[in-house]
Design a protein around this motif. Structure first.
Motif, PDB file in Angstrom:
ATOM      1  N   GLU A 293     -20.122  43.911  -9.910  1.00 33.75           N
ATOM      2  CA  GLU A 293     -20.500  44.184  -8.523  1.00 33.75           C
ATOM      3  C   GLU A 293     -19.784  45.407  -7.983  1.00 33.75           C
ATOM      4  O   GLU A 293     -20.368  46.232  -7.267  1.00 33.75           O
ATOM      5  N   GLN A 294     -18.514  45.565  -8.344  1.00 32.75           N
ATOM      6  CA  GLN A 294     -17.771  46.745  -7.901  1.00 32.75           C
ATOM      7  C   GLN A 294     -18.406  48.022  -8.440  1.00 32.75           C
ATOM      8  O   GLN A 294     -18.621  48.985  -7.698  1.00 32.75           O
ATOM      9  N   GLN A 295     -18.704  48.045  -9.760  1.00 26.79           N
ATOM     10  CA  GLN A 295     -19.319  49.229 -10.359  1.00 26.79           C
ATOM     11  C   GLN A 295     -20.718  49.476  -9.790  1.00 26.79           C
ATOM     12  O   GLN A 295     -21.117  50.622  -9.545  1.00 26.79           O
ATOM     13  N   TYR A 296     -21.446  48.400  -9.570  1.00 28.63           N
ATOM     14  CA  TYR A 296     -22.804  48.471  -9.035  1.00 28.63           C
ATOM     15  C   TYR A 296     -22.807  49.079  -7.636  1.00 28.63           C
ATOM     16  O   TYR A 296     -23.583  49.994  -7.330  1.00 28.63           O
ATOM     17  N   LEU A 297     -21.913  48.607  -6.775  1.00 27.10           N
ATOM     18  CA  LEU A 297     -21.854  49.108  -5.402  1.00 27.10           C
ATOM     19  C   LEU A 297     -21.363  50.547  -5.362  1.00 27.10           C
ATOM     20  O   LEU A 297     -21.875  51.366  -4.597  1.00 27.10           O
ATOM     21  N   ARG A 298     -20.359  50.856  -6.182  1.00 26.31           N
ATOM     22  CA  ARG A 298     -19.859  52.236  -6.219  1.00 26.31           C
ATOM     23  C   ARG A 298     -20.965  53.197  -6.632  1.00 26.31           C
ATOM     24  O   ARG A 298     -21.150  54.259  -6.033  1.00 26.31           O
ATOM     25  N   TYR A 299     -21.711  52.810  -7.668  1.00 25.28           N
ATOM     26  CA  TYR A 299     -22.791  53.684  -8.131  1.00 25.28           C
ATOM     27  C   TYR A 299     -23.854  53.851  -7.058  1.00 25.28           C
ATOM     28  O   TYR A 299     -24.351  54.961  -6.826  1.00 25.28           O
ATOM     29  N   ALA A 300     -24.218  52.760  -6.397  1.00 28.62           N
ATOM     30  CA  ALA A 300     -25.234  52.841  -5.341  1.00 28.62           C
ATOM     31  C   ALA A 300     -24.779  53.768  -4.222  1.00 28.62           C
ATOM     32  O   ALA A 300     -25.557  54.575  -3.705  1.00 28.62           O
ATOM     33  N   LEU A 301     -23.514  53.688  -3.831  1.00 32.01           N
ATOM     34  CA  LEU A 301     -22.976  54.555  -2.784  1.00 32.01           C
ATOM     35  C   LEU A 301     -22.978  56.018  -3.240  1.00 32.01           C
ATOM     36  O   LEU A 301     -23.302  56.920  -2.467  1.00 32.01           O
ATOM     37  N   GLU A 302     -22.639  56.251  -4.507  1.00 27.94           N
ATOM     38  CA  GLU A 302     -22.636  57.618  -5.030  1.00 27.94           C
ATOM     39  C   GLU A 302     -24.037  58.220  -5.012  1.00 27.94           C
ATOM     40  O   GLU A 302     -24.222  59.396  -4.701  1.00 27.94           O
ATOM     41  N   GLN A 303     -25.047  57.399  -5.336  1.00 29.93           N
ATOM     42  CA  GLN A 303     -26.422  57.904  -5.373  1.00 29.93           C
ATOM     43  C   GLN A 303     -26.980  58.170  -3.985  1.00 29.93           C
ATOM     44  O   GLN A 303     -27.980  58.884  -3.840  1.00 29.93           O
ATOM     45  N   HIS A 304     -26.345  57.618  -2.954  1.00 31.66           N
ATOM     46  CA  HIS A 304     -26.811  57.829  -1.580  1.00 31.66           C
ATOM     47  C   HIS A 304     -25.746  58.507  -0.734  1.00 31.66           C
ATOM     48  O   HIS A 304     -25.673  58.343   0.479  1.00 31.66           O
ATOM     49  N   GLN A 305     -24.882  59.316  -1.430  1.00 34.40           N
ATOM     50  CA  GLN A 305     -23.900  60.178  -0.778  1.00 34.40           C
ATOM     51  C   GLN A 305     -22.959  59.433   0.176  1.00 34.40           C
ATOM     52  O   GLN A 305     -22.491  59.994   1.155  1.00 34.40           O
ATOM     53  N   GLY A 306     -22.711  58.169  -0.108  1.00 35.06           N
ATOM     54  CA  GLY A 306     -21.783  57.406   0.705  1.00 35.06           C
ATOM     55  C   GLY A 306     -22.337  56.954   2.044  1.00 35.06           C
ATOM     56  O   GLY A 306     -21.583  56.474   2.899  1.00 35.06           O
ATOM     57  N   GLN A 310     -28.076  53.727   4.700  1.00 32.87           N
ATOM     58  CA  GLN A 310     -29.103  53.981   3.689  1.00 32.87           C
ATOM     59  C   GLN A 310     -28.865  53.134   2.439  1.00 32.87           C
ATOM     60  O   GLN A 310     -29.802  52.552   1.879  1.00 32.87           O
ATOM     61  N   THR A 311     -27.604  53.030   2.012  1.00 31.64           N
ATOM     62  CA  THR A 311     -27.283  52.232   0.823  1.00 31.64           C
ATOM     63  C   THR A 311     -27.586  50.754   1.053  1.00 31.64           C
ATOM     64  O   THR A 311     -28.167  50.085   0.194  1.00 31.64           O
ATOM     65  N   ALA A 312     -27.198  50.253   2.222  1.00 29.77           N
ATOM     66  CA  ALA A 312     -27.461  48.842   2.536  1.00 29.77           C
ATOM     67  C   ALA A 312     -28.956  48.550   2.544  1.00 29.77           C
ATOM     68  O   ALA A 312     -29.408  47.514   2.047  1.00 29.77           O
ATOM     69  N   ARG A 313     -29.743  49.487   3.092  1.00 30.96           N
ATOM     70  CA  ARG A 313     -31.187  49.302   3.148  1.00 30.96           C
ATOM     71  C   ARG A 313     -31.788  49.272   1.737  1.00 30.96           C
ATOM     72  O   ARG A 313     -32.640  48.425   1.433  1.00 30.96           O
ATOM     73  N   ILE A 314     -31.344  50.169   0.861  1.00 31.45           N
ATOM     74  CA  ILE A 314     -31.855  50.214  -0.507  1.00 31.45           C
ATOM     75  C   ILE A 314     -31.477  48.943  -1.270  1.00 31.45           C
ATOM     76  O   ILE A 314     -32.273  48.396  -2.039  1.00 31.45           O
ATOM     77  N   LEU A 315     -30.254  48.454  -1.055  1.00 35.47           N
ATOM     78  CA  LEU A 315     -29.789  47.255  -1.749  1.00 35.47           C
ATOM     79  C   LEU A 315     -30.325  45.967  -1.133  1.00 35.47           C
ATOM     80  O   LEU A 315     -30.119  44.889  -1.671  1.00 35.47           O
ATOM     81  N   GLN A 316     -30.973  46.138   0.039  1.00 29.59           N
ATOM     82  CA  GLN A 316     -31.547  44.987   0.756  1.00 29.59           C
ATOM     83  C   GLN A 316     -30.473  43.970   1.153  1.00 29.59           C
ATOM     84  O   GLN A 316     -30.643  42.756   1.024  1.00 29.59           O
ATOM     85  N   ILE A 317     -29.352  44.506   1.640  1.00 25.66           N
ATOM     86  CA  ILE A 317     -28.302  43.674   2.215  1.00 25.66           C
ATOM     87  C   ILE A 317     -27.947  44.252   3.578  1.00 25.66           C
ATOM     88  O   ILE A 317     -28.300  45.387   3.898  1.00 25.66           O
ATOM     89  N   SER A 318     -27.248  43.484   4.388  1.00 25.68           N
ATOM     90  CA  SER A 318     -26.892  43.968   5.718  1.00 25.68           C
ATOM     91  C   SER A 318     -25.741  44.961   5.642  1.00 25.68           C
ATOM     92  O   SER A 318     -24.973  44.988   4.666  1.00 25.68           O
ATOM     93  N   LYS A 319     -25.629  45.788   6.672  1.00 27.25           N
ATOM     94  CA  LYS A 319     -24.560  46.763   6.737  1.00 27.25           C
ATOM     95  C   LYS A 319     -23.201  46.069   6.717  1.00 27.25           C
ATOM     96  O   LYS A 319     -22.268  46.523   6.040  1.00 27.25           O
ATOM     97  N   SER A 320     -23.066  44.971   7.463  1.00 25.19           N
ATOM     98  CA  SER A 320     -21.787  44.250   7.525  1.00 25.19           C
ATOM     99  C   SER A 320     -21.407  43.675   6.157  1.00 25.19           C
ATOM    100  O   SER A 320     -20.232  43.687   5.772  1.00 25.19           O
ATOM    101  N   THR A 321     -22.410  43.203   5.399  1.00 29.34           N
ATOM    102  CA  THR A 321     -22.132  42.684   4.056  1.00 29.34           C
ATOM    103  C   THR A 321     -21.620  43.786   3.143  1.00 29.34           C
ATOM    104  O   THR A 321     -20.649  43.603   2.400  1.00 29.34           O
ATOM    105  N   LEU A 322     -22.263  44.953   3.209  1.00 29.76           N
ATOM    106  CA  LEU A 322     -21.837  46.081   2.378  1.00 29.76           C
ATOM    107  C   LEU A 322     -20.417  46.511   2.738  1.00 29.76           C
ATOM    108  O   LEU A 322     -19.585  46.754   1.855  1.00 29.76           O
ATOM    109  N   LEU A 323     -20.112  46.611   4.030  1.00 28.49           N
ATOM    110  CA  LEU A 323     -18.767  47.017   4.461  1.00 28.49           C
ATOM    111  C   LEU A 323     -17.721  46.005   4.002  1.00 28.49           C
ATOM    112  O   LEU A 323     -16.611  46.383   3.603  1.00 28.49           O
TER     113      LEU A 323
END
Length: 344
Positions: A293-306, A310-323
């Motif tokens: 999950e750590q590697q997955y989230l880091r990669y997703a953030l890298e692909q969407h420039q942090g 936008q990252t939360a929307r692509i991952l289909q999770i809430s902003k608060s969950t991602l934070l």
């Protein structure tokens, strides 16, 4: 359909670059400028996704002194600062409909009005616009002006992902190897660095979902952190080999600048077993899931420039969950954002 860029390098009309994130749109725009008759004049980048609609007009067109509350002095705006150089409008797909109207007027009339001015100013520069969004679909959805779309599409060039393009990847490896060697190493000359056979073939065959940007970061890491002048497969950062599936390394070997025809040791692409052996994974199920999950989230953030939203929307999770998860795994999102700015 893409056009041959060498035929339009010196035209005054706008050039429109499209393609997935990381395919080198910013780099190509800069190269077009450097090879054009405008190369002695400024090259200025405006990321339209970061400029609010209320500030767009003053940022692009400038303002007179006293035009609004905080206008304590006159500002030329980017259209004035660029002179007869190149104004690169990145993320044009994020421009509001109101901003699109002002941009169309600039392209059609080659003049603009600074905020607070009733006198038009001439625009002497050339515009290159870029986006990773599907503008044609946006037109159909009413999110992008059709007249601006057709104006931009006259000189359109589509950049493709680098996956599978061994020739292009080989060229980029040579360029990045030379550039980062000179930048990071003082006591070793760039010619001393070379890739082992297996590492070189891994880099050629890797899927590179982050495209040129990811490849560029990878070579920078290797030049900085490799144990010796021959860069081995074992020197690869974990994020370049996981969670992506390892490529097939049995392809015919290619020789290129910076590529060694003999390996220091026999290597294999990292596998799940390798991750266990080097301690990245354990048989503790929960720890293994946390690692993924750590590697997955880091990669997703890298692909969407942090970008959190936008990252939360692509991952289909809430902003608060991602934070919450960023905090849990101590992911340095500020570093991810700064790396994106450097790459751009």
């Amino acid at each position: 359909m893409s056009i041959k860029l060498e035929k339009i390098i010196n035209i005054d009309s706008p050039i429109f670059l499209t393609g997935p994130s990381g395919t080198g749109k910013s780099y190509l725009a800069n190269q077009i400028h450097r090879q054009s008759k405008r190369k002695a004049s400024p090259f200025i980048t405006a990321n339209l996704a970061t400029i609010s609609e209320t500030l767009l007009e003053s940022e692009l067109f400038g303002n007179l002194k006293g035009a609004f509350t905080d206008a304590s002095a006159a500002r030329p705006g980017l259209c004035g600062e660029v002179l007869d150089g190149t104004l690169f409008l990145d993320e044009i797909g994020d421009l509001s409909l109101g901003g699109q109207k002002k941009l169309l007027q600039l392209l059609e009339e080659r003049r603009y009005f600074p905020v607070g001015s009733s006198r038009p100013f001439s625009f002497s520069g050339r515009i290159i616009a870029a986006t990773n969004r599907n503008i044609k679909e946006m037109v159909g959805a009413g999110l992008f002006r059709e007249d601006l779309y057709f104006r931009l599409m006259i000189y359109h060039h589509e950049l493709s992902p680098i996956k599978g393009n061994r020739s292009l990847i080989s060229q980029l490896l040579s360029i990045f190897l030379k550039d980062f060697s000179a930048k990071h190493i003082d006591d070793i000359t760039p010619s001393n660095f070379q890739f082992s056979d297996s590492c070189y073939n891994f880099l050629l065959e890797h899927s590179w979902p982050g495209n040129i940007r990811e490849l560029k970061h990878c070579v920078e890491y290797l030049i900085t952190c490799a144990e010796g002048p021959t860069i081995l497969l074992s020197d690869l950062p974990a994020w370049a080999s996981y969670p992506h599936s390892p490529p097939t390394l049995n392809a015919a070997k290619q020789i290129s600048p910076g590529h060694s025809s003999s390996d220091v040791k026999t290597e294999n692409a990292p596998t799940v077993k390798d991750l266990f052996l080097r301690g990245d994974l354990t048989f503790d199920y929960h720890r293994a899931m946390d690692f993924f999950e750590q590697q997955y989230l880091r990669y997703a953030l890298e692909q969407h420039q942090g970008k959190i939203n936008q990252t939360a929307r692509i991952l289909q999770i809430s902003k608060s969950t991602l934070l919450t998860k960023i905090k849990k795994y101590k992911i340095n999102n500020w570093q991810i954002k700064s790396e994106y700015k450097f790459a751009a």
